[in-house]
Structure formats: structure tokens, C-alpha cells
Design a protein around this motif. Structure first.
Motif, short mmCIF file in Angstrom:
data_model
loop_
_atom_site.label_atom_id
_atom_site.label_comp_id
_atom_site.label_asym_id
_atom_site.label_seq_id
_atom_site.Cartn_x
_atom_site.Cartn_y
_atom_site.Cartn_z
N TYR A 118 -0.97 13.55 -23.13
CA TYR A 118 -0.97 12.25 -23.79
C TYR A 118 -1.87 11.26 -23.05
CZ TYR A 118 0.68 7.65 -25.26
OH TYR A 118 0.74 6.36 -25.69
N ASP A 119 -1.77 11.26 -21.71
CA ASP A 119 -2.61 10.35 -20.93
C ASP A 119 -4.09 10.68 -21.12
OD1 ASP A 119 -0.36 9.09 -19.97
OD2 ASP A 119 -0.27 10.25 -18.12
N ALA A 120 -4.42 11.98 -21.11
CA ALA A 120 -5.82 12.37 -21.31
C ALA A 120 -6.31 11.95 -22.70
CB ALA A 120 -5.96 13.88 -21.14
N LEU A 121 -5.45 12.15 -23.71
CA LEU A 121 -5.82 11.74 -25.07
C LEU A 121 -5.95 10.23 -25.18
CD1 LEU A 121 -6.34 12.66 -27.97
CD2 LEU A 121 -3.89 12.52 -28.39
N ALA A 122 -5.06 9.51 -24.48
CA ALA A 122 -5.13 8.04 -24.51
C ALA A 122 -6.44 7.54 -23.88
CB ALA A 122 -3.93 7.46 -23.77
N LYS A 123 -6.87 8.21 -22.80
CA LYS A 123 -8.14 7.82 -22.18
C LYS A 123 -9.31 8.05 -23.13
CE LYS A 123 -6.64 8.62 -17.40
NZ LYS A 123 -6.83 9.44 -16.18
#
Length: 203
Positions: A118-123
Motif C-alpha cells: 500500500y505504501d509503495a502504491l501510495a508513493k
């Protein structure tokens, strides 16, 4: 050692109880009883009688002690059984707890992996404009495209007009060129001797 000797030892152990000399006391009681029966005088009988009572007290005391030990051993055995069941129950609960902890660990790993994704996708999402800005940009591009389409149509209309004007100009130039050529031919014909003679004869 024969089977008879084993039987004798077994009986002696059963009679002796915890090994405190119960068989010896019983033998002593039997001997005292025999002496008491064979006693000649009253004093001797009284003495044997007192010995028998003392020996009986010792046997009763030993028997009471044995019963207490037996009762204690029985309670200890029940206590050990209870402790054993408690240990088995605790072991089973520990196994269940370990299984539950393993499930929680797997769930925590899955949550951690999902959070990382999720963090990678948010970035990645943060690198692009949001939906509102994107729609505004698309609207602006649509208007600009429409404006360019109108400009293109105007340019095409002007080109078509210029093409027609150029065609008319070329036609006019061609006609003018033909007229000039015709005039030159006429002019050349008038200047020739034959033309002049015809003109004189006519006069």
C-alpha cells in the motif's frame, strides 16, 4: 531360591507392613499369650497380661501409623493424578496458544506485506495528479483541441480559397498569354509584304 521361599518372604513383608517389626511383635504377642496360658502364679499371669497389652498397643499404634501412611499415600496419589491432569491441560493450552500465536504471526506478516504494498502504491499515486486536477487538465486539453480544430478548419478554408484564386489567376494569365500571342501573330501578319500588297490593291 524356591517358589516356597518367595511365598514365605511375601507373607512376611505383608505381615511386617512398613518394616517396623510388626511380625516380631505378633510373634512376641503369641509367645506372651502362650506363657500367660501356662503361667503358674497370679503375678506371672499378671505380668504376661501387661506385656500382651503393651504389645497390642504397639501393634495398634503401628497399624494406625500404617493406615495414616496409606491414607497419605492415597491422597498423594490423587494429588499427583490431579497435578498430572493439570500439566496435561496446561500442555494442551500451551499447544493451542502456540498455534494461535503462529496464526497471529502469519496474519501480522500478511498485514505488514499489504501495508508495504500500500505504501509503495501510495508513493506511485502521489507522483501523479489527483483525479480533480486530471479532469481539469483533460477539460483544458479538450478546449484547446477544439480551438485548434477551428483554426485548422479556418486554415483549410483559406487554403481552398487561395487555391481557387490561384486557379483563376492561372486561367487569366493563360488567357492573357493566348491573347498576346494572337495579337503578335496579327501584328506580324500586317507587317509582311503580301499583306501590304493586298492593302494597296484594295485601295
Amino acid at each position: 531360591m524356591s517358589a516356597t521361599d518367595d511365598e514365605v518372604i511375601r507373607k512376611r513383608l505383608l505381615i511386617d507392613g512398613d518394616g517396623a517389626g510388626d511380625d516380631r511383635r505378633i510373634n512376641l504377642l503369641l509367645k506372651s499369650f502362650i506363657k500367660w496360658c501356662n503361667s503358674g502364679s497370679q503375678e506371672e499371669g499378671y505380668s504376661q497380661h501387661q506385656r500382651m497389652l503393651g504389645t497390642l498397643c504397639q501393634c495398634e499404634f503401628s497399624m494406625g501409623k500404617t493406615l495414616l501412611v496409606y491414607d497419605m499415600n492415597l491422597r498423594e496419589m490423587l494429588n499427583y493424578e490431579k497435578i498430572s491432569k493439570d500439566i496435561e491441560s496446561n500442555i494442551s493450552a500451551a499447544h493451542d496458544k502456540i498455534t494461535e500465536c503462529k496464526k497471529q504471526i502469519q496474519q501480522a506478516k500478511r498485514i505488514r506485506k499489504n501495508r508495504q504494498e500500500y505504501d509503495a502504491l501510495a508513493k506511485v499515486i502521489q507522483l501523479h495528479p489527483d483525479r480533480h486536477d486530471t479532469l481539469q487538465q483533460l477539460d483544458a486539453l479538450g478546449k484547446e483541441l477544439e480551438h485548434l480544430s477551428h483554426i485548422k478548419e479556418n486554415v483549410e478554408d483559406k487554403l481552398e480559397l487561395r487555391r481557387k484564386q490561384f486557379h483563376v489567376l492561372l486561367s487569366t494569365i493563360h488567357e492573357l498569354q493566348q491573347t498576346l500571342e494572337s495579337d503578335e501573330k496579327l501584328s506580324d501578319g500586317e507587317d509582311s509584304p503580301e499583306t501590304r500588297m493586298e492593302i494597296q490593291n484594295g485601295q
